[in-house]
Design an enzyme around this catalytic site. Sequence first.
Site, PDB file in Angstrom:
ATOM      1  N   TRP A 120     -10.168  -0.243  -4.647  1.00 34.67           N
ATOM      2  CA  TRP A 120      -9.626   1.093  -4.372  1.00 34.67           C
ATOM      3  C   TRP A 120      -8.237   1.255  -4.999  1.00 34.67           C
ATOM      4  O   TRP A 120      -7.878   2.317  -5.507  1.00 34.67           O
ATOM      5  CB  TRP A 120      -9.578   1.291  -2.851  1.00 34.67           C
ATOM      6  CG  TRP A 120      -9.187   2.659  -2.384  1.00 34.67           C
ATOM      7  CD1 TRP A 120      -8.035   3.002  -1.738  1.00 34.67           C
ATOM      8  CD2 TRP A 120      -9.955   3.858  -2.487  1.00 34.67           C
ATOM      9  NE1 TRP A 120      -8.042   4.341  -1.441  1.00 34.67           N
ATOM     10  CE2 TRP A 120      -9.213   4.892  -1.892  1.00 34.67           C
ATOM     11  CE3 TRP A 120     -11.216   4.167  -3.035  1.00 34.67           C
ATOM     12  CZ2 TRP A 120      -9.663   6.208  -1.813  1.00 34.67           C
ATOM     13  CZ3 TRP A 120     -11.664   5.481  -2.963  1.00 34.67           C
ATOM     14  CH2 TRP A 120     -10.894   6.474  -2.362  1.00 34.67           C
ATOM     15  N   SER A 129       0.817  -1.210   0.000  1.00 35.67           N
ATOM     16  CA  SER A 129       0.000   0.000   0.000  1.00 35.67           C
ATOM     17  C   SER A 129       0.855   1.267   0.000  1.00 35.67           C
ATOM     18  O   SER A 129       1.723   1.413  -0.852  1.00 35.67           O
ATOM     19  CB  SER A 129      -0.951  -0.061   1.191  1.00 35.67           C
ATOM     20  OG  SER A 129      -2.079   0.695   0.905  1.00 35.67           O
ATOM     21  N   HIS A 153      -7.582  -5.922   0.861  1.00 38.26           N
ATOM     22  CA  HIS A 153      -6.344  -5.137   0.944  1.00 38.26           C
ATOM     23  C   HIS A 153      -5.523  -5.646   2.128  1.00 38.26           C
ATOM     24  O   HIS A 153      -5.864  -5.385   3.291  1.00 38.26           O
ATOM     25  CB  HIS A 153      -6.759  -3.675   1.147  1.00 38.26           C
ATOM     26  CG  HIS A 153      -5.647  -2.678   1.060  1.00 38.26           C
ATOM     27  ND1 HIS A 153      -4.891  -2.515  -0.067  1.00 38.26           N
ATOM     28  CD2 HIS A 153      -5.183  -1.778   1.973  1.00 38.26           C
ATOM     29  CE1 HIS A 153      -4.018  -1.545   0.142  1.00 38.26           C
ATOM     30  NE2 HIS A 153      -4.166  -1.094   1.376  1.00 38.26           N
TER      31      HIS A 153
HETATM   32  C1  GTR Z   1      -5.587   4.299   1.758  1.00 32.41           C
HETATM   33  C2  GTR Z   1      -5.012   5.114   0.636  1.00 32.41           C
HETATM   34  C3  GTR Z   1      -4.283   4.211  -0.301  1.00 32.41           C
HETATM   35  C4  GTR Z   1      -3.343   3.285   0.425  1.00 32.41           C
HETATM   36  C5  GTR Z   1      -3.894   2.777   1.735  1.00 32.41           C
HETATM   37  C6  GTR Z   1      -2.894   2.118   2.663  1.00 32.41           C
HETATM   38  O1  GTR Z   1      -6.390   5.008   2.616  1.00 32.41           O
HETATM   39  O2  GTR Z   1      -6.075   5.746   0.002  1.00 32.41           O
HETATM   40  O3  GTR Z   1      -3.610   4.973  -1.276  1.00 32.41           O
HETATM   41  O4  GTR Z   1      -2.121   3.882   0.624  1.00 32.41           O
HETATM   42  O5  GTR Z   1      -4.491   3.766   2.463  1.00 32.41           O
HETATM   43  O6  GTR Z   1      -1.755   2.556   2.794  1.00 32.41           O
HETATM   44  O7  GTR Z   1      -3.297   1.143   3.308  1.00 32.41           O
END
Ligand code: GTR
Length: 413
Positions: free
Chosen positions: A344, A253, A394
Site C-alpha cells: 500500500w 506512516s 506495515h
Molecule cells: C492508511 C493510509 C496511509 C497511511 C496509513 C497509516 O490507511 O492510507 O496513507 O497513512 O493509513 O497512517 O497507518
Amino acid sequence: AHLTNAQAPEPVFNYDEAKVGTYKLPNPLTSNTGKPVKTRADWENRRAELIQLFAENVYGQTPKQTIKLRFQTTAVDSSALNGLAIRKMVSIFFVDYPQVPSIDVLLYLPKSKKVAPVFLGLNFCGNHCVTTEADIPLSTRWMISGAVGEAAVNNRNGEPRATEKFRGMQARRWPIEMIIKRGYALATAYYGDIEPDHPQGWRSGIRSVLGDTTKADNWGAIGAWGWGMSRILDYLQTEPRIDSKRVITIGHSRIGKAAVWAGAQDDRFAAVISNESGEGGAALSRRWYGETVERINTSFPHWFCGRYKTYNKNVANLPVDQHELLALIAPRPLYVASANDDQWSDPKGEFLGAVNAEPVYRLYGKTGLGTATFPALNQSVGQTVRYHDRTGKHDVTDYDWEQYLRFADELVR
Ligand code: GTR
C-alpha cells in the site's frame, strides 16, 4: 484500514506493476523559471521555491508567525525504566490561545552527564501506549479507534477516549530501553494533541486559530502535526540534557509524512527518518501503485490542502513530486524505510523517491543513496541517504530501530 463508501465506487489503487505506466518526474534542479540550479547558493533559492510549491499544492501553508509558548514540567522521575533513565513530562501551552490543548511531551533521557542526541516522534495512541510504565497518565484527548487494535470507548459526549487497555499497546514500536542504552533520548507526544485525526479535528486543534480555512492552500492535518514537531523541538532547545543540534525526527506512516514535511521546512532537525510514509510521504505520486493521490484525498480529506484534490485525476500536473520533498532534507542524513508486505505504501516508489533526491546531495559533495538498484530484503543500503525494505507488515519493528540507531551513530553523532 481504508474507509469504504457504499454509495460511491472507491477510487482506485493499483498493485499491478504492469499498469504503473510511464511518467516524467520534475527536475529538482530546474527553477520555476526554467533556470538550471548549479550551485549551493542557487539551490538555497530553489529550496525556498520548492517549499512554497509543496505548501501551495500539497500540504498547505505552515503559518509563519512565532507564537508564544510556555513549557511546564509536570513530572520528573530520575529512576524510570527500573533505574535506567530519567523521565520527564512537559506540557507545551500556547499562551495566547488558552483554548488550544497543550502538547504533552514524554521525554526519556539517559542518565549520563553528557548531553544526549534525541529521537523525536509523535505517537498514534497517547503517551500511555508507548510504554507499560504505569504512572504515565492516560490521555484524556480524542482517541483514534483501532490504532492499537483496541476500540476507544465513547465518553458522555459520544467522543472516543482511551481506556486502560491502551496502556503499553504500542510499546513494541518504541524500544525505549534499547534507545537509552545506546545513549539517545526519546521525545514523543500524541499526534492527536495537535489535531484529532478526523475531518472535523481541526476545530479543536491549532488549526482552529492559525491559518485560513477559506484558502485552497490552507494547511492540513499533516502540516499541523509537522508544525507540532517543530514546537517540541523549540522545547528541546531549552532542555539542558539534550543536544539540540542532534534532534532526529522519526515518523511512521501518516506521522512519517508529517515528519518528512517538518524536516523539509525546519532545518534545525539534524536528520529525518521516514518509516513507511508511503503516499504523500516518501513515495512518488506519479508512480501509480499502491495508494494513490485520489485515494488518499478521498479517505483522508483533512490531511492535505484543498488544492491537492485538484490533482486527483491529474497527478502529472503536480508541479512537484515527492523526491523533491526528500531532496529538501539535503545535505542532512535521511533514512527511508519500507516493508515488503506493505505494498500500500509502495516500497519501490519510496525507494525511487530516495534515488531521485540524489542530485541535490551531490550538489553538497555528498553521496545520497549512491545506488539505483533496489536492494535485497532486509538489507540497508546507501550513504547519507539510506534505505531498506524489510520483511513483514506495515509497522515499526526492532529491525527498523537497529538500522536507525546505526544510521544515527554513523551520521548524526
Ligand atoms: C492508511 C493510509 C496511509 C497511511 C496509513 C497509516 O490507511 O492510507 O496513507 O497513512 O493509513 O497512517 O497507518
